[in-house]
Design a protein around this motif. Structure first.
Motif, short mmCIF file in Angstrom:
data_model
loop_
_atom_site.label_atom_id
_atom_site.label_comp_id
_atom_site.label_asym_id
_atom_site.label_seq_id
_atom_site.Cartn_x
_atom_site.Cartn_y
_atom_site.Cartn_z
N GLY A 166 -1.05 -4.16 3.59
CA GLY A 166 -1.21 -5.34 2.92
C GLY A 166 -1.32 -5.15 1.47
N ALA A 167 -1.68 -6.12 0.60
CA ALA A 167 -2.18 -5.93 -0.78
C ALA A 167 -3.18 -6.75 -1.24
N ARG A 168 -3.70 -6.43 -2.22
CA ARG A 168 -4.99 -7.27 -2.85
C ARG A 168 -4.11 -7.97 -4.01
N MET A 169 -4.86 -9.18 -4.43
CA MET A 169 -4.00 -10.02 -5.33
C MET A 169 -4.98 -9.72 -6.53
N ASP A 170 -4.43 -9.53 -7.64
CA ASP A 170 -5.12 -9.36 -8.93
C ASP A 170 -5.35 -10.81 -9.74
N ASP A 171 -6.60 -10.88 -10.33
CA ASP A 171 -6.84 -12.03 -10.85
C ASP A 171 -5.78 -12.51 -11.92
N SER A 172 -4.75 -11.74 -12.38
CA SER A 172 -3.84 -12.34 -13.38
C SER A 172 -2.84 -13.17 -12.79
N CYS A 173 -2.69 -13.19 -11.34
CA CYS A 173 -1.50 -13.78 -10.43
C CYS A 173 -1.74 -15.30 -10.63
N PHE A 174 -0.63 -15.87 -10.58
CA PHE A 174 -0.85 -17.31 -10.64
C PHE A 174 0.48 -17.99 -9.67
N ILE A 175 0.38 -17.51 -8.80
CA ILE A 175 1.54 -17.78 -7.68
C ILE A 175 2.21 -19.15 -7.59
N GLU A 176 1.52 -20.22 -7.43
CA GLU A 176 1.90 -21.33 -7.33
C GLU A 176 2.46 -22.00 -8.70
N GLU A 177 1.77 -21.57 -9.61
CA GLU A 177 2.08 -22.04 -10.99
C GLU A 177 3.24 -21.36 -11.68
N ASP A 178 3.79 -20.27 -11.07
CA ASP A 178 4.69 -19.35 -11.48
C ASP A 178 5.94 -19.61 -10.45
N SER A 235 -8.73 -8.86 6.41
CA SER A 235 -9.76 -7.86 6.00
C SER A 235 -9.03 -6.36 5.67
N PHE A 236 -8.31 -6.01 6.43
CA PHE A 236 -7.35 -4.76 6.28
C PHE A 236 -6.76 -4.69 4.69
N ALA A 237 -6.39 -6.03 4.18
CA ALA A 237 -5.62 -5.94 3.04
C ALA A 237 -6.55 -5.76 1.99
N GLU A 238 -7.86 -5.97 2.07
CA GLU A 238 -9.10 -5.76 1.03
C GLU A 238 -9.06 -4.17 0.74
N ARG A 239 -8.67 -3.13 1.49
CA ARG A 239 -8.75 -1.81 1.26
C ARG A 239 -7.44 -1.33 0.83
N SER A 240 -6.46 -2.27 0.54
CA SER A 240 -5.07 -1.66 0.47
C SER A 240 -4.89 -0.87 -0.77
N PRO A 241 -4.22 0.04 -1.09
CA PRO A 241 -3.77 0.95 -2.35
C PRO A 241 -3.12 0.10 -3.04
N TYR A 242 -2.50 -0.98 -2.52
CA TYR A 242 -1.37 -1.81 -3.26
C TYR A 242 -2.28 -3.11 -4.04
N THR A 243 -1.78 -3.32 -5.14
CA THR A 243 -2.31 -4.57 -5.87
C THR A 243 -0.98 -5.15 -6.34
N VAL A 244 -1.37 -6.60 -6.49
CA VAL A 244 -0.08 -7.50 -6.99
C VAL A 244 -0.61 -8.05 -8.29
N GLY A 255 4.40 -12.45 -17.65
CA GLY A 255 5.28 -13.37 -16.71
C GLY A 255 5.97 -12.77 -15.53
N ARG A 256 5.98 -11.60 -15.41
CA ARG A 256 6.60 -10.74 -14.42
C ARG A 256 5.61 -10.07 -13.47
N TYR A 257 6.06 -10.10 -12.18
CA TYR A 257 5.01 -9.85 -11.28
C TYR A 257 5.46 -8.15 -10.71
N TRP A 258 4.34 -7.22 -10.48
CA TRP A 258 4.51 -5.81 -10.16
C TRP A 258 3.60 -5.47 -9.22
N LEU A 259 4.12 -4.51 -8.42
CA LEU A 259 3.44 -4.04 -7.17
C LEU A 259 2.80 -2.73 -7.78
#
Ligand code: SF4
Length: 412
Positions: free
Chosen positions: A20-32, A65-74, A79-83
């Motif tokens: 899984g992945a954690r979403m950083d506060d910088s993400c605005f999925i629907e707005e984007d 809950s397993f995504a909360e300890r993921s090494p990945y963040t979005v 304006g671009r998305y990164w993993l």
């Protein structure tokens, strides 16, 4: 590891399913312009729809809950998305685009179009009819323990979907999202009524739009019904037996075990895989046996893959996701290292048997790793088979586009 993830999108797709992945506060999925994170049907997807490098569409777990300890963040940056992996940029990713019709309602009834069907990757998925009856069985429900369908219906999905409503959504998805394939999914209904329910929808789609259509239902007790689907122009039948280990099948899928039994699932797959030789020649036909890797030992999943391909069917292999609210909510997802041999075998077994993988035009699937996507998990190359598949895909795509164009000009 980081370099492998950057150069091998199949490994990245698999690792994201497992971690899984954690979403950083910088993400605005629907707005984007991305797709809302839905609690989705069929019990497997609940996540963020993304497109990875190499054009691999995926659905990344972000709520469990397993995504909360993921090494990945979005992250979103300019304006671009990164993993990122442990804080280091791995790859640039794209949000799977949210179509305009997602924000519209059905003319007449006013139901939100997304309550009728949603895009999963690039195809339209419709969970047809009422909730699977394993969820409502008395005195005790017998639903599959990983499944969330009974939790979702009535929230994201409408339980009554008329043929006209479905046709309106299919047309919107065809015209605005360019879909080529519609997938119907049902649970179990007393009296094996699922094919009777689906057939009017299938006939309308085939006759009015000519799109590819697939059905995923329990295995009907009268296998001759599948000859009827083949004649009707259905292109795919899929049987989800989930687990090849008999004891685990009984424990995790008590309804399926009591009602049909693993052997009837296997018999239906074996029977349907022989129907390719019949039916309208211009309509392709594939039979899928679907399993969930991570619910049984990897060796057992590999045995399932070998069995499915041995009868001429194509395995669909999902990665177990412990969805919130399900009986297995607190189970651990599988480890990537254990999954690699399973998905490697998926590719190799399909190629060894010469199965028609990757031939449907514009079908990208976000909830599973397709066999052809697993190529980079294997060192084996199948040059002749690869050439043959390319030729088949091109012939099929041209024929399909020509039939759609003929239909459009006849309707004009
Ligand atoms: S058959 Fe099992 S997986 Fe399918 S909808 Fe019913 S409970 Fe869920």
């Amino acid at each position: 590891m980081l370099a492998d993830l950057q150069t091998n999108p199949a490994l990245l797709k698999l690792d994201l399913y497992c971690k899984g992945a954690r979403m950083d506060d910088s993400c605005f999925i629907e707005e984007d312009g991305g797709r809302k994170i839905l609690r989705t049907r069929a019990g497997l997807g609940s996540g963020l729809e993304l497109i990875l490098p190499g054009g691999l569409w995926t659905n990344v777990p972000v709520s469990e809950s397993f995504a909360e300890r993921s090494p990945y963040t979005v992250h979103r940056e300019r304006g671009r998305y990164w993993l990122r992996y442990h804080g280091i940029d791995v790859v640039h990713v794209q949000l799977s685009p949210r179509p305009n019709w997602y924000d519209r309602a059905i003319l007449g009834t006013g139901k939100a179009m997304t309550r009728i069907g949603t895009l999963q990757g690039t195809y339209l998925g419709i969970y047809q009819a009422k909730v699977c009856e394993y969820w409502t069985q008395k005195p005790m429900k017998t639903n599959c323990k990983f499944c969330s369908v009974g939790l979702n219906l009535g929230i994201d999905d409408a339980d009554e979907k008329s043929v006209d409503e479905v046709m309106e959504v299919v047309r919107a998805a065809r015209n605005e999202s360019g879909i080529t394939y519609v997938d119907f999914n049902t649970g179990h209904y007393e009296g094996d009524t699922y094919l009777d329910i689906l057939e009017p929808y299938i006939r309308r789609i085939k006759s009015e739009l000519g799109l590819l259509v697939g059905v995923q239902t329990p295995p009907h007790r009268d296998l001759k019904r599948y000859d009827g689907l083949r004649a009707m122009g259905v292109n795919r039948v899929s049987f989800c037996f989930e687990i090849f280990d008999r004891q685990l099948f009984e424990e995790i899928c008590p309804g399926k075990h009591a009602e049909y039994g693993l052997d009837h699932y296997l018999e239906a797959i074996r029977y349907c895989a022989t129907l390719g030789r019949k039916g309208p020649r211009h309509e392709p036909w594939v039979t899928n046996g679907e399993i969930i890797a991570g619910l049984e030992p990897p060796e057992s999943s590999i045995r399932a893959i070998d069995w499915i391909t041995s009868v001429g069917a194509i395995p669909t292999v999902c990665v177990f996701r412990p969805l919130i609210g399900t009986d297995l909510e607190h189970a651990e997802p599988p480890q990537t290292e254990d999954m690699i041999p399973v998905f490697r075998r998926l590719y190799e077994a399909c190629m060894e048997k010469g199965l028609p993988i990757g031939c449907a035009p514009n079908v990208h699937v976000s909830l599973v790793m397709l066999p052809e996507e697993c190529r980079s998990l294997s060192n084996r190359r199948f040059p002749w088979q690869t050439l043959k598949l390319k030729a088949m895909a091109s012939v099929f795509r041209r024929g399909f586009e020509r039939r759609l164009a003929d239909r459009a000009s006849a309707a004009a």
